[in-house]
Design a protein around this motif. Structure first.
Motif, short mmCIF file in Angstrom:
data_model
loop_
_atom_site.label_atom_id
_atom_site.label_comp_id
_atom_site.label_asym_id
_atom_site.label_seq_id
_atom_site.Cartn_x
_atom_site.Cartn_y
_atom_site.Cartn_z
N HIS A 42 0.45 -1.46 0.14
CA HIS A 42 0.17 -0.18 -0.17
C HIS A 42 0.93 1.36 -0.48
CE1 HIS A 42 -4.51 -2.04 0.82
NE2 HIS A 42 -3.22 -2.87 0.09
N TYR B 9 0.42 3.03 -3.52
CA TYR B 9 -0.97 4.01 -3.58
C TYR B 9 -0.36 5.56 -3.45
CZ TYR B 9 -4.29 0.35 -3.99
OH TYR B 9 -4.71 -0.67 -3.89
N TYR C 57 -4.06 9.05 2.15
CA TYR C 57 -4.08 8.13 1.76
C TYR C 57 -2.85 7.69 3.22
CZ TYR C 57 -4.29 2.87 0.77
OH TYR C 57 -4.57 1.15 0.87
N HIS D 45 -4.59 7.87 7.11
CA HIS D 45 -5.52 6.43 6.58
C HIS D 45 -4.22 5.41 7.04
CE1 HIS D 45 -7.53 2.92 5.46
NE2 HIS D 45 -6.42 3.07 4.11
N HIS D 46 -3.57 5.29 6.55
CA HIS D 46 -2.55 3.94 6.10
C HIS D 46 -1.95 3.44 7.58
CE1 HIS D 46 0.57 1.08 5.38
NE2 HIS D 46 -0.79 0.12 4.87
N GLY E 30 -9.63 7.11 -0.04
CA GLY E 30 -8.76 6.72 -0.80
C GLY E 30 -8.19 6.50 -1.79
N LYS E 31 -8.51 5.36 -1.62
CA LYS E 31 -7.92 4.42 -3.46
C LYS E 31 -9.02 5.79 -3.75
CE LYS E 31 -7.16 0.19 -0.65
NZ LYS E 31 -7.41 -1.04 -0.72
#
Length: 574
Positions: A309, A312, A331, A334-335, A393-394
């Protein structure tokens, strides 16, 4: 006010580290100091976030030295957001570690180095986010890396030392490349202040710019675990204690991603290596997730998804558009929260089931419904199931790629969709094998090897995991009467579960008894799950914030003006 607050996310953890060293013989005082420091850092970070969004970027010259002679700390929307997310997960991990120490009975005899080292790590992370020059960024990396060396090898078991050696070699290599790049940048421009480099680098020949950009990217891609410079991570992180692995997975690679965002947008806005970064992002996504699908150990699986990830984020940076950067920043935030939470859950799984190997787990959903919920929510978020923040996010990143419209961007979009589906497959395998299927019996022939593996991983030889506690791992050399009583109770519990067997292996059909789920550890993990859900609740506001942050990054003028008060300081510092 910001001139007073900006240094505090670095200064407070360093002072707290000194304080916890002084009270090393008083574990409760250590815990109190550490928790108070991180709560204060979180409060300060929230104030900086509000000020950065309301007033724009602000710079502080430490010690009153004029730029570029002194150290300058810059608080803009990007750095403020990173401070808030980092301090939030650090606080959650510390509470988890304190609860683990209490549950293991190690609070009376802790390894006193854990708390100061953890606080030094947070100081290094904060310094990297605030650094306004390349050398101070390097110092921030070195502070957090030195602390991480100690945390990674806590307990002194052979797997941890072996992983620590690999981690040290890789980290030193990236640091040497970074330091060499800084030397070349200074030789070519006469400064390392990033606001000044934003104008001076553009005056260099194209070949020189490409060399400097390549060296910085290589150094940061190693730290961020971007393929093909990511092979070290899955072998290094899973061996550490659960709280250490969680904070490493959540924060350390994201500091590398932050450095890529900052240098690519501020120092090299022309996009000379954007295609290379886009290919690297695609390879990172696919190679990482294929590695995750092949794993049978939950921690290693999560380590590979961590690598995947990162792709991304690299994709969003490589697009070089406002939409791409906004998606990448969203992202990252988030991650950090999701990956930290999942590694904390993995620690609880290991504690209850005795292992993180899916071949030796089963029935956790029925035997521990709370643990099942704690895993399911962030796992679905990681996979990008609507309407969770992972999906948002994606979706933002994929929409930015489609808007770009180039064949390469569309190829990476397709790779992102495949990666998301394979992530769902990977976490679904964990769910069906460790949580959903009936409790399983490990094969008798594998019992001795499995027990030896558990003991090596835990750093203890009696089958009872020695985990990071209130101040560190509770090893045999630090056993207290309370801890010995807990271990004896565990052995009696294990003997009852295996009674009647002719050999040490449990009987066919026997079910491994679950250890109790400690309240503080479960509460800390549940709080982190709530944070990940909260990201979904505030996703609209957060995405609006990241849009504004992306516009500032592309404009560059707010950052330069904050440092110099002049958007074009070409002759400053001559």
């Amino acid at each position: 006010m910001i001139s007073v607050l900006a240094p505090l996310p670095v200064l407070l953890p360093l002072l707290g580290a000194a304080g916890t060293l002084l009270v090393g013989r008083h574990p409760r005082t250590q815990r109190t100091v550490s928790l108070l420091v991180l709560v204060t850092v979180l409060a300060v970070s929230l104030l900086l976030l509000w000020q950065a969004d309301a007033q724009g970027a602000t710079a502080v010259s430490v010690g009153g030295w004029p730029v570029p002679l002194g150290i300058v700390l810059v608080v803009d929307r990007l750095s403020a957001l990173m401070l808030v997310v980092a301090s939030t997960v650090a606080l959650g991990v510390l509470v988890f570690a304190v609860g683990q120490g209490s549950a293991d009975g190690s609070e009376q005899s802790p390894l006193s180095i854990f708390h100061p080292t953890f606080l030094v790590l947070i100081a290094g992370v904060s310094n990297a986010f605030l650094a306004g020059d390349l050398f101070n960024l390097y110092v921030g990396f070195e502070i957090l890396l030195m602390a991480s060396y100690v945390l990674l090898t806590l307990g002194g078991s052979a797997p941890r030392v072996r992983a620590g050696v690999t981690y040290v070699i890789v980290s030193l290599t990236s640091s040497l490349i970074f330091l060499a790049a800084i030397g070349l940048v200074y030789a070519a421009t006469g400064t390392v202040t990033m606001a000044q480099l934003a104008t001076r680098l553009a005056e260099l020949p194209a070949g020189t710019q490409l060399l400097l950009q390549s060296m910085l990217l290589i150094a940061f891609c190693i730290k961020a675990a971007v393929f093909p410079l990511s092979a070290w991570l899955p072998d290094s992180y899973p061996t550490a204690p659960a709280p250490v692995t969680a904070v490493f997975a959540g924060l350390l690679t994201k500091v590398g991603v932050y450095a890529i965002i900052r240098t690519q947008t501020l120092l090299f806005p022309g996009g000379g290596l954007d295609d290379v970064l886009m290919w690297a992002g695609l390879a990172t996504m696919l190679i990482g997730i294929l590695g995750a699908v092949a794993q049978t150990d939950i921690r290693r699986l999560l380590s590979f998804t961590l690598v995947s990830h990162i792709g991304y984020m690299v994709f969003g940076i490589a697009l070089g558009t406002a939409a791409g950067l906004a998606g990448a920043v969203f992202y990252v935030a988030h991650h950090i929260a999701i990956q930290t939470t999942l590694f904390l859950v993995a620690g609880l799984v290991e504690r209850q089931g005795g292992s993180t190997s899916m071949d030796r787990l089963g029935g956790l959903a029925t035997r521990s419904p709370l643990l099942a919920v704690l895993f399911f929510v962030p796992a679905m978020n990681l996979a990008g199931i609507p309407p969770l923040s992972g999906f948002i996010g994606k979706l933002g990143l994929l929409q930015a790629g489609i808007a770009d419209g180039s064949p390469l961007a569309l190829t990476v979009v397709a790779g992102g969709v495949v990666t998301s589906l394979l992530t769902l497959l990977a976490v679904a395998r964990v769910w069906t094998r460790a949580f959903w299927r009936p409790p399983t019996q490990e094969p008798a022939a594998d019992t001795a090897a499995a027990a030896a593996g558990d003991a090596a991983t835990a750093g203890d030889g009696d089958g009872v995991p020695a985990l990071v506690g209130a101040g560190g791992p509770a090893g045999d050399g630090h056993r207290t009467p309370r801890q010995a009583a807990r271990r004896a109770a565990w052995r009696r519990h294990h003997e009852v579960a295996t009674a009647g067997s002719a050999d040490p292996a449990p009987r066919a059909g026997a079910v491994r008894a679950l250890r109790p789920l400690p309240g503080v550890m479960a509460a800390a993990t549940a709080a982190m799950v709530a944070v990940t859900v909260g990201l979904t609740v505030v996703a609209g506001a957060l995405y609006g914030y990241t849009d504004r942050a992306a516009e500032d990054l592309l404009d560059r003028a707010p950052y330069i003006t904050a440092v110099f008060g002049d958007p074009v300081p070409a002759e400053e510092g001559e």
